[in-house]
Design a protein around this motif. Structure first.
Motif, PDB file in Angstrom:
ATOM      1  N   SER A 104       0.828  -1.194   0.000  1.00  0.00           N
ATOM      2  CA  SER A 104       0.000   0.000   0.000  1.00  0.00           C
ATOM      3  C   SER A 104       0.870   1.254   0.000  1.00  0.00           C
ATOM      4  O   SER A 104       1.839   1.339   0.739  1.00  0.00           O
ATOM      5  CB  SER A 104      -0.910   0.005   1.235  1.00  0.00           C
ATOM      6  OG  SER A 104      -1.703   1.166   1.254  1.00  0.00           O
ATOM      7  N   GLN A 116     -13.683   7.214  -0.442  1.00  0.00           N
ATOM      8  CA  GLN A 116     -14.367   5.924  -0.299  1.00  0.00           C
ATOM      9  C   GLN A 116     -15.819   6.029  -0.757  1.00  0.00           C
ATOM     10  O   GLN A 116     -16.346   5.108  -1.367  1.00  0.00           O
ATOM     11  CB  GLN A 116     -14.292   5.453   1.151  1.00  0.00           C
ATOM     12  CG  GLN A 116     -14.895   4.085   1.365  1.00  0.00           C
ATOM     13  CD  GLN A 116     -14.710   3.588   2.786  1.00  0.00           C
ATOM     14  OE1 GLN A 116     -14.299   4.330   3.689  1.00  0.00           O
ATOM     15  NE2 GLN A 116     -15.001   2.326   2.999  1.00  0.00           N
ATOM     16  N   ASN A 129     -12.834  -4.628  -3.874  1.00  0.00           N
ATOM     17  CA  ASN A 129     -11.756  -4.045  -3.084  1.00  0.00           C
ATOM     18  C   ASN A 129     -10.717  -3.369  -3.975  1.00  0.00           C
ATOM     19  O   ASN A 129      -9.597  -3.129  -3.549  1.00  0.00           O
ATOM     20  CB  ASN A 129     -11.101  -5.109  -2.204  1.00  0.00           C
ATOM     21  CG  ASN A 129     -12.073  -5.660  -1.188  1.00  0.00           C
ATOM     22  OD1 ASN A 129     -12.779  -4.912  -0.525  1.00  0.00           O
ATOM     23  ND2 ASN A 129     -12.134  -6.978  -1.078  1.00  0.00           N
ATOM     24  N   ALA A 140      -5.862  -0.733  -5.935  1.00  0.00           N
ATOM     25  CA  ALA A 140      -5.542  -0.717  -4.508  1.00  0.00           C
ATOM     26  C   ALA A 140      -4.051  -0.552  -4.277  1.00  0.00           C
ATOM     27  O   ALA A 140      -3.236  -1.283  -4.823  1.00  0.00           O
ATOM     28  CB  ALA A 140      -6.026  -2.007  -3.851  1.00  0.00           C
ATOM     29  N   TYR A 182      -7.920   7.627  -1.405  1.00  0.00           N
ATOM     30  CA  TYR A 182      -8.577   6.393  -0.958  1.00  0.00           C
ATOM     31  C   TYR A 182      -7.902   5.173  -1.589  1.00  0.00           C
ATOM     32  O   TYR A 182      -7.568   4.207  -0.896  1.00  0.00           O
ATOM     33  CB  TYR A 182     -10.071   6.419  -1.300  1.00  0.00           C
ATOM     34  CG  TYR A 182     -10.754   5.105  -0.998  1.00  0.00           C
ATOM     35  CD1 TYR A 182     -10.894   4.677   0.316  1.00  0.00           C
ATOM     36  CD2 TYR A 182     -11.241   4.310  -2.021  1.00  0.00           C
ATOM     37  CE1 TYR A 182     -11.503   3.469   0.602  1.00  0.00           C
ATOM     38  CE2 TYR A 182     -11.856   3.094  -1.735  1.00  0.00           C
ATOM     39  CZ  TYR A 182     -11.986   2.683  -0.431  1.00  0.00           C
ATOM     40  OH  TYR A 182     -12.575   1.470  -0.143  1.00  0.00           O
ATOM     41  N   LEU A 186      -5.651   1.805   0.337  1.00  0.00           N
ATOM     42  CA  LEU A 186      -6.129   0.419   0.377  1.00  0.00           C
ATOM     43  C   LEU A 186      -4.971  -0.558   0.485  1.00  0.00           C
ATOM     44  O   LEU A 186      -3.897  -0.339  -0.038  1.00  0.00           O
ATOM     45  CB  LEU A 186      -6.942   0.102  -0.878  1.00  0.00           C
ATOM     46  CG  LEU A 186      -8.268   0.853  -0.999  1.00  0.00           C
ATOM     47  CD1 LEU A 186      -8.880   0.583  -2.371  1.00  0.00           C
ATOM     48  CD2 LEU A 186      -9.211   0.456   0.117  1.00  0.00           C
ATOM     49  N   LYS A 187      -5.231  -1.667   1.158  1.00  0.00           N
ATOM     50  CA  LYS A 187      -4.232  -2.724   1.273  1.00  0.00           C
ATOM     51  C   LYS A 187      -3.995  -3.338  -0.091  1.00  0.00           C
ATOM     52  O   LYS A 187      -4.931  -3.557  -0.856  1.00  0.00           O
ATOM     53  CB  LYS A 187      -4.682  -3.786   2.267  1.00  0.00           C
ATOM     54  CG  LYS A 187      -4.682  -3.282   3.680  1.00  0.00           C
ATOM     55  CD  LYS A 187      -4.999  -4.365   4.655  1.00  0.00           C
ATOM     56  CE  LYS A 187      -4.978  -3.761   6.046  1.00  0.00           C
ATOM     57  NZ  LYS A 187      -5.188  -4.727   7.071  1.00  0.00           N
TER      58      LYS A 187
END
Length: 189
Positions: A104, A116, A129, A140, A182, A186-187
């Motif tokens: 990330s 988000q 995701n 992500a 955002y 994210l992972k």
């Protein structure tokens, strides 16, 4: 011999004579040494100017490299890097980067919360995701600066990708900043 039988026989014969070639991850790793200055030693870029490639789908990476090679996606550095790549090189590079773990990039927590709320429009193609979906890239964990620039380029038409151009035109500058933060937060396993 009927036509259907001839076509079927020809296809089977072609598959036997020209089997699909499996990607050579070792060859991809060796070839990736030229990519490390921008995309990082393990496919995770240290600069917001360049995307991280680790964990992207091989299908997406192959498509993009072919677009760069053909000049269909304009970027002077990438066009020059890809111009002499053979299909096997592209397949090997894509397999190598697809097998690496992502990381990330992080993002501004306040803007990320706002982003988000806007991200639902991205999930239909990029997955729930934003981990990618076949030909659609994993978003992500990408650097917010890189993501913001891509969205801005889609909005202006500098980067062409049909539906992305239409979606990006609906975004304000603030929307783009929030979405980029955002996405960066994210992972990225």
């Amino acid at each position: 011999m009927n036509t259907t039988y001839k076509i079927g026989f020809s296809l089977v014969l072609a598959l036997l004579l020209f089997p699909a070639r499996a990607a050579d991850i070792g060859a991809g790793k060796a070839r990736a040494s030229a990519c490390m200055g921008c995309h990082g030693s393990a496919g995770v870029s240290n600069s917001g100017m360049f995307p991280s490639l680790a964990g992207q789908s091989s299908a997406y990476l192959e498509t993009q490299l072919k677009h760069f090679r053909a000049g269909e996606r304009a970027n002077a550095t990438m066009n020059a890097m890809a111009k002499d790549l053979k299909d096997a090189d592209i397949q090997n590079l894509a397999a190598y980067y697809a097998g690496l773990p992502g990381k990330s990039a992080g993002g501004d927590a306040n803007l990320a919360r706002t982003g988000q709320e806007k991200a639902a429009m991205c999930m239909g193609c990029h997955g729930n995701n934003l981990q990618g979906n076949g030909q659609f890239p994993k978003l992500a964990g990408q650097h917010p600066e890189y993501t913001g620039k891509q969205l801005t380029d889609f909005k202006s038409g500098a980067r062409k990708a049909g539906q992305m151009n239409a979606i990006a035109k609906t975004l304000s500058e603030d929307d783009i900043k929030a979405l980029a933060e955002y996405i960066g937060s994210l992972k990225n396993p």
